[in-house]
Structures are given as C-alpha cells and as structure tokens.
Design a protein around this motif. Structure first.
Motif, short mmCIF file in Angstrom:
data_model
loop_
_atom_site.label_atom_id
_atom_site.label_comp_id
_atom_site.label_asym_id
_atom_site.label_seq_id
_atom_site.Cartn_x
_atom_site.Cartn_y
_atom_site.Cartn_z
N SER A 1 -19.57 2.26 -8.54
CA SER A 1 -20.32 1.91 -9.75
C SER A 1 -21.68 2.58 -9.74
O SER A 1 -21.79 3.74 -10.07
N SER A 2 -22.73 1.89 -9.32
CA SER A 2 -24.07 2.47 -9.36
C SER A 2 -24.24 3.49 -8.25
O SER A 2 -23.37 3.68 -7.41
N ALA A 3 -25.42 4.13 -8.22
CA ALA A 3 -25.67 5.18 -7.21
C ALA A 3 -25.50 4.63 -5.82
O ALA A 3 -25.14 5.35 -4.90
N GLY A 4 -25.73 3.34 -5.62
CA GLY A 4 -25.56 2.78 -4.29
C GLY A 4 -24.36 1.85 -4.20
O GLY A 4 -24.17 1.18 -3.21
N GLY A 5 -23.54 1.80 -5.25
CA GLY A 5 -22.42 0.87 -5.28
C GLY A 5 -21.33 1.26 -4.33
O GLY A 5 -21.14 2.41 -4.00
N SER A 6 -20.55 0.29 -3.86
CA SER A 6 -19.45 0.59 -2.95
C SER A 6 -18.14 0.49 -3.69
O SER A 6 -17.98 -0.27 -4.63
N GLY A 7 -17.16 1.26 -3.23
CA GLY A 7 -15.83 1.24 -3.82
C GLY A 7 -14.93 0.31 -3.06
O GLY A 7 -15.16 -0.02 -1.90
N THR A 8 -13.88 -0.15 -3.71
CA THR A 8 -12.93 -1.06 -3.07
C THR A 8 -11.54 -0.47 -3.13
O THR A 8 -10.99 -0.30 -4.22
N PRO A 9 -10.94 -0.13 -1.98
CA PRO A 9 -9.59 0.42 -1.98
C PRO A 9 -8.60 -0.58 -2.56
O PRO A 9 -8.76 -1.80 -2.45
N SER A 10 -7.57 -0.07 -3.16
CA SER A 10 -6.53 -0.92 -3.72
C SER A 10 -5.89 -1.75 -2.62
O SER A 10 -5.54 -1.23 -1.57
N PRO A 11 -5.72 -3.07 -2.80
CA PRO A 11 -5.12 -3.90 -1.75
C PRO A 11 -3.64 -3.60 -1.54
O PRO A 11 -3.10 -3.92 -0.49
N GLN A 12 -2.97 -3.04 -2.51
CA GLN A 12 -1.55 -2.70 -2.38
C GLN A 12 -1.37 -1.24 -2.77
O GLN A 12 -0.92 -0.93 -3.87
N PRO A 13 -1.74 -0.34 -1.87
CA PRO A 13 -1.70 1.08 -2.22
C PRO A 13 -0.28 1.57 -2.40
O PRO A 13 0.67 1.06 -1.80
N SER A 14 -0.14 2.56 -3.26
CA SER A 14 1.15 3.24 -3.41
C SER A 14 1.41 4.03 -2.14
O SER A 14 0.51 4.25 -1.33
N PRO A 15 2.64 4.51 -1.95
CA PRO A 15 2.93 5.31 -0.75
C PRO A 15 2.00 6.50 -0.58
O PRO A 15 1.54 6.79 0.52
N ASP A 16 1.70 7.20 -1.69
CA ASP A 16 0.81 8.35 -1.59
C ASP A 16 -0.59 7.92 -1.18
O ASP A 16 -1.25 8.58 -0.37
N GLU A 17 -1.07 6.80 -1.75
CA GLU A 17 -2.40 6.32 -1.40
C GLU A 17 -2.47 5.89 0.05
O GLU A 17 -3.45 6.14 0.75
N ALA A 18 -1.42 5.25 0.52
CA ALA A 18 -1.37 4.86 1.93
C ALA A 18 -1.37 6.09 2.82
O ALA A 18 -2.00 6.11 3.89
N ALA A 19 -0.70 7.14 2.40
CA ALA A 19 -0.65 8.36 3.19
C ALA A 19 -1.99 9.07 3.21
O ALA A 19 -2.33 9.75 4.19
N LEU A 20 -2.78 8.91 2.14
CA LEU A 20 -4.09 9.55 2.09
C LEU A 20 -5.16 8.76 2.84
O LEU A 20 -6.17 9.33 3.25
N ARG A 21 -4.95 7.47 3.03
CA ARG A 21 -5.99 6.63 3.62
C ARG A 21 -6.49 7.14 4.97
O ARG A 21 -7.71 7.14 5.21
N PRO A 22 -5.61 7.58 5.88
CA PRO A 22 -6.14 8.08 7.16
C PRO A 22 -7.09 9.26 7.00
O PRO A 22 -8.02 9.41 7.79
N TYR A 23 -6.87 10.07 5.97
CA TYR A 23 -7.79 11.19 5.74
C TYR A 23 -9.16 10.68 5.29
O TYR A 23 -10.20 11.19 5.72
N TYR A 24 -9.15 9.67 4.43
CA TYR A 24 -10.41 9.11 3.94
C TYR A 24 -11.16 8.33 5.03
O TYR A 24 -12.38 8.18 4.95
#
Length: 522
Positions: A37-60
């Motif tokens: 959100s704001s310049a200092g805001g934090s993001g929240t990962p999806s609690p139920q990631p899709s397979p692709d999102e789960a596969a990308l998480r280790p990179y992030y």
C-alpha cells in the motif's frame, strides 16, 4: 553495423552502463501476489497460493550472501530466478548478478534505489561501480543504498553469446547500405550468421530474456532486498523496463523516474524510424555547432550543406576504406557511420567527433574507429562485451521484427531517408536484424498504463538522438499517473547531465516524494 534499437544512456559511449538498487538481505515482503500500500506498507502473501505462486515463493524468500566485489566500497551477491516463469521450480534457474553500495549518510536511510542504464544489454554492475554508486547526487547516495544488477542475458547474468571476436569484427564491417544484389545478399547472410551464432551458443537462455522476464526478476530483487516498494531510476531502454514493471506490479511502485523514455505503443519499424529522425535532429545540432568552429572538417554553411559533406565522406570510405593502423579493420562506411552515431549521444563528445572526422578525411581512420569500438564495447584485445548480443536478443523477443525481408526494407527506404538523409538508409537496413531471429517474439507493441500506481516521473530531452522527445510525451500520457518533466537541450537523457533544474526536481522527488508539476520545463 548498428544493432536495431540500441537505446543507450548517456555516458555509455565513453564510460560504462548500469543500474542501481539497494537494500538488506532479508527475505521478501511482497511475494508473488502480495500487495503493497503506502511507501512503507507491507504486503501479505496469499494464504492459499496457487501451485505457481507456491513454486515462486522460495525465490521471493531467498537470502542473499553479500561478499566483497574487489572494488572498494561495493559488495556483490547472486540471486536465483526461474529460467521460465511459466514453469518455476523446475530446477531450471538463472543466476542474476547483483552489486550494491550502502547508503553513506547522513540522514535516515530511505531504502533501495534501482537504476537501469539502458541498452538493452547495458551492464548495471559496471555502471554502478563506474558511475552511479559514486557519481549520483550526494544527497541521494546518502539516503539510499545503491544497488545494481545485470539483467538476465547480460554480462555476468547468464550472458547471451553469439560471435567470436574475429567474427564480430567482420560483422561490424559488412556494408549496411547495399548498392546491388550481391551486397544485399551479403548483408542478409551476415544477419543470418549472427542469429545462428546466438542460437548455437545461447539456446538455453535465448527464449527467456524478454523485458517482461527482466521486470519479474526486478520484483524478486525488490523482495529479497527487503523493500516493500520499488524505487527506481531507469534511463533509455530502462524506461521501458520500468514502465513494464509498473504495468505488471502497479501497487508495488514507489518513486519511479523514467529518463529518456521509450514509447511502448510504437511498433518496431516506427521505433526505428523515429530513432532515425532523432539522430538527424542530433546531427543537425552538431552541424550547426560545427560550422561555427574553426576546426570543423565539414566546412561552413547550414546543416544541409554540412550533412551533404558528411554523406559524401561516407560514400568515399564505402568505395575506398581509410587505414586505421589495423590491417584487418580499415574504416569503411559502416564503421565510420557507427563512430559518428556514437558521438551524437552526448554533446560533450562533439569536439572528439570533429577531431576524428578531420583525421579520417586526412587518411587516418583510427580515431573514428575508436568511437565505433566504444559503441560496440570492443576491447583493445579484440574481445567484445556481450552488449550487442543481449541487445538483439531482448529486442527480438519484445516485438515482432520490423521487416519481413529485404523487399520490405526497400519499400520503407524513402520514409527512412526522409527522416534522415544522412543515416536513413543504413538504419533502415539495420532494422532487418530480427527478421532471421531463431526465437519467435513473445511481446508486442501496446500502451502501458500502470493503473493504480503512484506518480511516475517521465523525463524527455527535446533534442535527444536515441529516444525522441515525442516518446516521453507519449509514455507520460499512457501512464495513468505519468507526469512529464522536459529538458530543453541536447544529448541522450537529462538527469545528472548538468541541469540544476532537472537534478533538483528529481532529487526532491526521490528524497521527499514530491513529483514535479506535470509539464514542467527546464
């Protein structure tokens, strides 16, 4: 031979090119689907990631191991990214080389500043270490960590390779203004040989070096550096990379400056024709200045007369190349043209160009050859940086080719020669380079809107040779939050090139978040 759409930031002819960024090594706020959100805001990962999102998480969430670079004041690290974002976690990764210089203080650290130097194909690490990390305005370096990366396919990051040094020497000398069927066939053969060399030496990486791929890597970098939003300064092609990022991740954009802007909605042939016109504009400015100097080798008179004499010189070296001190590399029309174009990127090189042209007209082509070598990033030992290889690889993926074949070039020649009587013919034929590319384009020309992003500052220089001013106007209009800052002047890009008005406006934006008024002129 000029590679089509080589959009280089200021300084790349004489110095290095680069990108800069900063940050810590903690694993990433703002993962694959996180919103910021704001310049200092934090993001929240999806609690139920899709397979692709789960596969990308280790990179992030990867941790960076910073080490000494061997250059005082700088550290380096390596980041993993999936080779193919459509198939992350397959075990096929690329290594992305990073460098940083931490904020020097005083003042509270603002986070990371990412800068791309253009190209495509410019080494961000080289640029950071040679210029950005030590030459950016001191108040900016005090508050931001300066970090850079070589985009995938570039230099230290799984580089695209195409031709050996001797083969590249031969390629750069091929006549790009063919006078007959035999010369046209030789030019086509050279483009085919270049493309085949890239395929044979770089088959694994070649389909995965698009600007979209690089923008997704940049989001990984933002996360692993610990930044919730991306603060970025992109020059030349780096404006296209930045706008692509903003369009993909508008909620993760922090403060973004796009200097020497490209127009992403222009087709390849239109971009090439526009750039041809840009070089004509820059040459006209050079010609007007040259005619006032006592050492102008092109004589007196208006720009048309000066241009006619340069064209006559090109014709002479086409028929009879000038010695350079290297028997295998005489100065023919292609290398002479490239040398002139190299000097048009920055008006500070105009005296050097006058001297080089004077020497060449008197039978010594070595100085003009040196300018061409700087453009191609050829070392004295005959080795080439991979700038030209990566440049073609990125451009040929980002859009379908400008032309379907030689007949299409011939049909377009009148419009290119109208755009530039001096450079039009050669730049039209240079636009044939993607026609024989072994990998089909994955991108296309389209507007980039970045809907929902905060204010994005787009900077345009009125007589920019490589990125015409109208491109900055177009990009600022396309971006939902674009604000246009204009520099009335010469040369490629504007920030850090001597305008207090431009520098103070951008510094205030980067340090305080206050964007200049849309339409401001310096």
């Amino acid at each position: 031979m000029d590679t089509s759409r080589l959009l280089r930031t200021t300084g790349t002819v004489i110095a290095a090119a680069g990108l800069l960024l900063s940050g810590c090594t903690s694993g990433g706020p703002g993962g694959p689907r996180a919103a910021a959100s704001s310049a200092g805001g934090s993001g929240t990962p999806s609690p139920q990631p899709s397979p692709d999102e789960a596969a990308l998480r280790p990179y992030y969430q990867q941790k960076l191991a910073w080490r000494d670079c061997g250059v005082p004041g700088f550290q380096c690290a390596t980041m993993k990214a999936p080779l193919d974002y459509a198939n992350p976690g397959s075990g096929q990764d690329v290594d992305i080389a990073l460098a940083r210089r931490v904020a020097t203080g005083p003042g509270k650290r603002l986070g990371s500043l990412v800068v791309n130097p253009g190209g495509p194909g410019g080494s961000g690490i080289g640029y950071l270490q040679a210029y950005a990390g030590i030459g950016y305005p001191a108040p900016v370096r005090a508050r931001y960590d300066m970090v850079s990366f070589d985009p995938r396919g570039v230099d230290r990051s799984s580089p695209v390779e195409c031709l050996t040094g001797p083969a590249m020497d031969a390629y750069t000398q091929v006549d790009q203004t063919p006078d007959d069927a035999a010369e046209r066939a030789e030019l086509v053969r050279a483009f085919k040989e270049f493309a085949a060399g890239c395929q044979s030496r770089s088959q694994r990486i070649l389909p995965h070096v698009s600007t979209v791929d690089a923008a997704r890597d940049m989001d990984l970098l933002r996360a692993v550096l610990g930044d919730k939003k991306l603060t970025y300064v992109g020059a030349s092609y780096g404006t296209f990379l930045g706008a692509t990022y903003a369009d993909l991740f508008p909620q993760r954009v922090g403060r973004m400056v796009l200097d020497g802007a490209m127009d992403p909605a222009r087709s390849a042939v239109d971009l090439n024709r526009d750039q041809t016109e840009g070089f004509e504009t820059a040459f006209t400015a050079f010609a007007e200045d040259c005619a006032k100097q006592p050492d102008c080798p092109l004589g007196k008179g208006g720009p048309r007369e000066v241009a006619a004499r340069l064209k006559e010189f090109f014709h002479k070296v086409d028929a009879q190349p000038v010695p350079t001190g290297e028997a295998a590399r005489p100065l023919g029309e292609s290398l002479a043209t490239t040398g002139v174009i190299a000097a048009l990127y920055d008006e500070s090189a105009w005296p050097q160009l006058r001297e080089a042209l004077t020497a060449a007209m008197n039978g010594d082509g070595s100085s003009l050859l040196s300018l061409a070598d700087s453009y191609y990033e050829r070392e004295p030992d005959g080795k080439y940086a991979n700038l030209m290889f990566a440049n073609a690889a990125v451009n040929c993926l980002d859009q379908p080719p400008a032309f379907t074949g030689p007949e299409a070039v011939e049909a377009a020649l009148p419009s290119f020669e109208k755009a530039s009587p001096v450079f039009g013919e050669g730049l039209a034929w240079a636009s044939l380079n993607c026609t024989y590319w072994p990998v089909k384009a994955t991108g296309q020309a389209k507007p980039l809107k970045a809907e929902g992003a905060p204010p994005i500052v787009v900077v345009g220089t009125t007589r920019d040779p490589a990125t015409p001013y109208k491109w900055a106007q177009a990009l600022a209009a396309q971006l939902e939050s674009g604000t246009l800052l204009t520099y009335d002047g010469d040369g490629h890009t504007a920030y850090g090139r001597g305008s207090d008005c431009i520098d103070s406006s951008i510094n205030r934006y980067l340090l305080e978040g206050k964007a200049p008024t849309d339409g401001k002129k310096c």
